[in-house]
Motif scaffolding. Structure first.
Motif, PDB file in Angstrom:
ATOM      1  N   ASP A   1      65.974 -65.487 -27.537  1.00 39.42           N
ATOM      2  CA  ASP A   1      64.901 -64.570 -27.159  1.00 39.42           C
ATOM      3  C   ASP A   1      65.429 -63.212 -26.706  1.00 39.42           C
ATOM      4  OD1 ASP A   1      62.865 -66.255 -27.736  1.00 39.42           O
ATOM      5  OD2 ASP A   1      62.575 -66.981 -25.683  1.00 39.42           O
ATOM      6  N   ASP A   2      66.638 -63.206 -26.118  1.00 38.56           N
ATOM      7  CA  ASP A   2      67.200 -61.961 -25.599  1.00 38.56           C
ATOM      8  C   ASP A   2      67.645 -61.004 -26.707  1.00 38.56           C
ATOM      9  OD1 ASP A   2      66.967 -62.988 -23.038  1.00 38.56           O
ATOM     10  OD2 ASP A   2      68.991 -63.844 -23.061  1.00 38.56           O
ATOM     11  N   LEU A   3      67.878 -61.540 -27.893  1.00 37.47           N
ATOM     12  CA  LEU A   3      68.468 -60.723 -28.957  1.00 37.47           C
ATOM     13  C   LEU A   3      67.398 -59.855 -29.622  1.00 37.47           C
ATOM     14  CD1 LEU A   3      70.770 -63.421 -30.600  1.00 37.47           C
ATOM     15  CD2 LEU A   3      71.291 -61.874 -28.715  1.00 37.47           C
ATOM     16  N   ASN A   4      67.805 -58.660 -30.060  1.00 38.34           N
ATOM     17  CA  ASN A   4      66.864 -57.801 -30.783  1.00 38.34           C
ATOM     18  C   ASN A   4      66.550 -58.379 -32.156  1.00 38.34           C
ATOM     19  OD1 ASN A   4      66.370 -55.624 -28.940  1.00 38.34           O
ATOM     20  ND2 ASN A   4      68.532 -55.100 -29.196  1.00 38.34           N
ATOM     21  N   GLN A   5      67.595 -58.542 -32.955  1.00 37.85           N
ATOM     22  CA  GLN A   5      67.422 -59.154 -34.268  1.00 37.85           C
ATOM     23  C   GLN A   5      68.365 -60.346 -34.366  1.00 37.85           C
ATOM     24  OE1 GLN A   5      67.705 -55.732 -34.047  1.00 37.85           O
ATOM     25  NE2 GLN A   5      65.516 -55.470 -34.401  1.00 37.85           N
ATOM     26  N   ALA A   6      67.910 -61.375 -35.018  1.00 41.43           N
ATOM     27  CA  ALA A   6      68.756 -62.526 -35.305  1.00 41.43           C
ATOM     28  C   ALA A   6      68.238 -63.111 -36.607  1.00 41.43           C
ATOM     29  CB  ALA A   6      68.667 -63.548 -34.183  1.00 41.43           C
ATOM     30  N   TYR A   7      69.014 -62.988 -37.653  1.00 44.87           N
ATOM     31  CA  TYR A   7      68.544 -63.539 -38.933  1.00 44.87           C
ATOM     32  C   TYR A   7      69.684 -64.141 -39.733  1.00 44.87           C
ATOM     33  CZ  TYR A   7      69.668 -58.727 -40.474  1.00 44.87           C
ATOM     34  OH  TYR A   7      70.263 -57.522 -40.705  1.00 44.87           O
ATOM     35  N   PHE A   8      69.322 -65.196 -40.461  1.00 47.24           N
ATOM     36  CA  PHE A   8      70.272 -65.796 -41.389  1.00 47.24           C
ATOM     37  C   PHE A   8      70.567 -64.795 -42.499  1.00 47.24           C
ATOM     38  CE2 PHE A   8      68.375 -69.882 -39.963  1.00 47.24           C
ATOM     39  CZ  PHE A   8      69.532 -70.580 -39.700  1.00 47.24           C
ATOM     40  N   PHE A   9      71.816 -64.654 -42.846  1.00 43.41           N
ATOM     41  CA  PHE A   9      72.131 -64.107 -44.156  1.00 43.41           C
ATOM     42  C   PHE A   9      73.181 -65.034 -44.745  1.00 43.41           C
ATOM     43  CE2 PHE A   9      73.871 -61.939 -47.638  1.00 43.41           C
ATOM     44  CZ  PHE A   9      72.804 -61.262 -48.177  1.00 43.41           C
ATOM     45  N   ASN A  10      72.732 -65.905 -45.635  1.00 42.17           N
ATOM     46  CA  ASN A  10      73.589 -66.955 -46.179  1.00 42.17           C
ATOM     47  C   ASN A  10      74.024 -66.567 -47.595  1.00 42.17           C
ATOM     48  OD1 ASN A  10      72.760 -68.164 -43.828  1.00 42.17           O
ATOM     49  ND2 ASN A  10      71.415 -69.647 -44.816  1.00 42.17           N
ATOM     50  N   PRO A  11      75.305 -66.243 -47.772  1.00 42.80           N
ATOM     51  CA  PRO A  11      75.739 -65.735 -49.080  1.00 42.80           C
ATOM     52  C   PRO A  11      75.639 -66.757 -50.224  1.00 42.80           C
ATOM     53  CG  PRO A  11      77.333 -65.195 -47.367  1.00 42.80           C
ATOM     54  CD  PRO A  11      76.366 -66.165 -46.763  1.00 42.80           C
ATOM     55  N   ARG A  12      75.688 -68.057 -49.884  1.00 40.92           N
ATOM     56  CA  ARG A  12      75.585 -69.039 -50.986  1.00 40.92           C
ATOM     57  C   ARG A  12      74.907 -70.306 -50.495  1.00 40.92           C
ATOM     58  NH1 ARG A  12      80.660 -69.510 -52.637  1.00 40.92           N
ATOM     59  NH2 ARG A  12      81.231 -71.559 -51.918  1.00 40.92           N
ATOM     60  N   ASN A  13      73.678 -70.513 -50.929  1.00 38.42           N
ATOM     61  CA  ASN A  13      72.919 -71.720 -50.575  1.00 38.42           C
ATOM     62  C   ASN A  13      72.346 -72.348 -51.838  1.00 38.42           C
ATOM     63  OD1 ASN A  13      71.322 -70.845 -47.341  1.00 38.42           O
ATOM     64  ND2 ASN A  13      73.432 -71.360 -47.867  1.00 38.42           N
ATOM     65  N   ALA A  14      71.844 -73.566 -51.667  1.00 39.52           N
ATOM     66  CA  ALA A  14      71.037 -74.243 -52.700  1.00 39.52           C
ATOM     67  C   ALA A  14      71.756 -74.368 -54.042  1.00 39.52           C
ATOM     68  CB  ALA A  14      69.694 -73.533 -52.877  1.00 39.52           C
ATOM     69  N   TYR A  15      73.009 -74.753 -54.006  1.00 42.56           N
ATOM     70  CA  TYR A  15      73.778 -74.897 -55.257  1.00 42.56           C
ATOM     71  C   TYR A  15      73.002 -75.717 -56.278  1.00 42.56           C
ATOM     72  CZ  TYR A  15      78.544 -73.398 -56.428  1.00 42.56           C
ATOM     73  OH  TYR A  15      79.623 -72.704 -56.894  1.00 42.56           O
ATOM     74  N   GLN A  16      72.960 -75.178 -57.485  1.00 45.16           N
ATOM     75  CA  GLN A  16      72.271 -75.862 -58.576  1.00 45.16           C
ATOM     76  C   GLN A  16      73.206 -76.947 -59.108  1.00 45.16           C
ATOM     77  OE1 GLN A  16      71.713 -73.400 -62.009  1.00 45.16           O
ATOM     78  NE2 GLN A  16      69.770 -74.347 -62.538  1.00 45.16           N
TER      79      GLN A  16
END
Lengths: 390, 135
Positions: free
Chosen positions: A143-158
């Motif tokens: 809650d204290d953080l301004n922004q917090a977001y996932f940036f996942n360079p490689r997910n959901a391998y086919q």
């Protein structure tokens, strides 16, 4: 008879859309035929919940007084990247703790943040005229953080490999502990529920697609690293080995610990189970055909991890139905199998996404740009040179 | 007749002693080796089930301790922290006796206590550290 994205979104908005999970759609297509199923259903939801090592979060802490340009940063003793602006950082899931090693990694810090726990932030800096502070030691919550977001360079391998070990010693891998002499086999895909296996040529999943990420609504940001549309494909156009991947983005503050779990693979390292779900519009019979594929139709290639080289030997192909039965046959030998990707969670994700859509909390977004298509690119190796190439 | 499972730890210099022979011949016990890792010159471990009459049972255990072997009661169950478990199924991949399996239909984790030899392979493999042995 084809449907458009606009028609499907209008049906979602008016509450008329028929939404099914990929498993339910497979059953319907088998019962009523592909044509009828394609006509009846508007959206098919998919889901996967496996360890995805190439994941992490972007965090902004806000400025202290006097301010600091954070250089060397740790969160709960786990190092985060200090090469961004003053109070921005990137924390990757596989980064081990300086004190607890792989038992507590970046993945565990992220899970603690999602669970609302306070984490200890420490940073050092040389100090500058504009950022005079040289040290900080404090506690923060999500809650204290301004922004917090996932940036996942490689997910959901086919698709992914089935891992076995023909060597004569136990080996510890990112696909779990592999017992010698083909003692076991592990596999890591949601099979018929897996997002990219349902849209094998990336017709509907592309940059800008709105998706489910760890319990939050997020987006496909780009092709994932090592995206390999040129992988070998079967008669249905479905890759038989690791192929396409997604880079994804989503708000960490909206994520849920039900759909994100830190992990430690003994003898290997820290990682994180990330829940990814993608809704696929049933635009026509062509896409319906791949949506209707079941675990009995989708195959994976058995790879010998006992050979520690970039190119490991392949020992044949098996279906996900065979893998789920608990036993497969390799070179005439019966081998017990175990999954790494949670099918129970994958079903939960596909069902949750279905609820979001039927309750009109989630509309589909047509890709702004397609992912690199089959024929366009493969994966390059890294060669070792002794001098600068010209 | 008492039957109990013990977790034996052998110091490196005792690893080659024929202890089961003595348990049978001298104490009239029925030892059953469920799992063992014994190599000359290295610390060894053995999961041993012993069956026999009460008097010789205690004497047999005393004999083992006298030989420098650490005798501890073996685990009798595994405990799963269901809140931590994500039902990935990786534990089933390393469970050689087939005590832990996944339901192909529901994806649920099934445990057959009778097949478990408490080898701890699942404890080590679990990426969520959700499995512990209990005594």
């Amino acid at each position: 008879m084809a449907k458009t994205w606009e028609e499907i979104n209008a049906r979602i908005a008016s509450g008329e859309a028929v939404v099914m999970t990929a498993e339910e759609f497979g059953v319907l297509a088998a019962d009523e035929g592909l044509k009828a199923a394609a006509k009846k259903v508007d959206v098919v939801t998919t889901g996967t919940f496996g360890p995805m090592c190439s994941s992490g979060v972007v965090l902004n802490f806000g400025h202290s007084d006097p301010p600091i340009r954070m250089g060397e940063i740790t969160i709960n003793d786990v190092e985060a990247y200090g090469g961004l602006a003053a109070v921005d950082t990137y924390l990757g899931v596989t980064q081990p703790s300086r004190t607890k090693g792989i038992e507590y990694g970046g993945a565990h810090v992220i899970e603690d943040l999602i669970r609302g726990k306070a984490v200890r932030l420490r940073a050092q800096s040389a100090g500058t005229d504009c950022y005079p502070r040289t040290e900080i030691d404090t506690w923060v919550t999500l809650d204290d953080l301004n922004q917090a977001y996932f940036f996942n360079p490689r997910n959901a391998y086919q698709n992914y490999a089935v891992a076995v070990n023909t060597s004569d010693r136990v080996i510890h891998t990112y696909l779990g502990t592999l017992l010698p002499h083909l003692g076991n086999a592990t596999y890591c895909s949601a099979g018929a529920l897996s997002p990219l296996l349902n849209d094998p040529t990336y017709r509907t999943i592309g940059v800008g697609s709105r998706i489910f990420v760890a319990g939050a609504a997020g987006y496909v940001a780009w092709e994932g690293t090592q995206h390999n549309p040129n992988q070998t494909r079967d008669e249905n156009g479905v890759p038989v080995a690791p192929a396409g991947t997604l880079a994804v983005i989503a708000d960490l503050k909206a994520a849920s610990s039900e759909f994100y779990s830190a992990a430690t693979f003994t003898g290997y390292g820290a990682s994180a189970f990330v829940g990814i779900g993608v809704p696929i519009p049933v635009l026509d019979e062509e896409i319906a055909a791949t949506l209707a594929l079941t675990d009995a139709d989708i195959t994976a290639t058995v790879i010998d991890y006992g050979v520690a080289r970039r190119s490991r030997p392949a020992l044949g192909r098996v279906t996900y139905a065979q893998l789920r039965s608990g036993e497969i046959e390799i070179e005439g030998k019966k081998v017990q199998t175990g999954p790494i990707s949670s099918i129970a969670k994958a079903r939960r994700i596909a069902a949750e996404l279905k609820t979001w859509i039927t309750e009109h909390k989630f509309e589909l977004v047509q890709p702004l740009q397609l992912l690199p298509q089959p024929g366009s690119q493969g994966v390059k190796p890294l060669d070792i040179h002794t001098e600068e190439a010209n | 007749m008492p039957r109990k499972r013990f977790d034996l730890t052998f110091p490196p210099n005792q690893a080659t002693k024929p202890i089961t022979y003595h348990l049978v011949k001298d104490y009239d016990l029925t030892p059953n080796i469920l799992r063992a890792q014994i190599q000359p010159g290295q610390e060894g471990r053995m999961l041993l089930e012993i069956t026999g009459p009460k008097e010789s049972f205690d004497a047999g255990v005393a004999f083992l301790e006298q030989e420098g072997i650490t005798v501890q009661p073996a685990a009798t169950d595994i405990k799963l922290d269901e809140d931590a478990c994500v039902l990935c199924g990786l534990c089933t991949a390393v469970c050689r006796p087939g005590a832990l399996t996944m339901s192909a239909e529901t994806g649920a984790l099934l445990f057959d206590k009778d097949k478990c030899v408490y080898c701890e392979a699942c404890v080590v493999a679990c990426p969520r550290r959700a499995i512990t042995l209990s005594f």
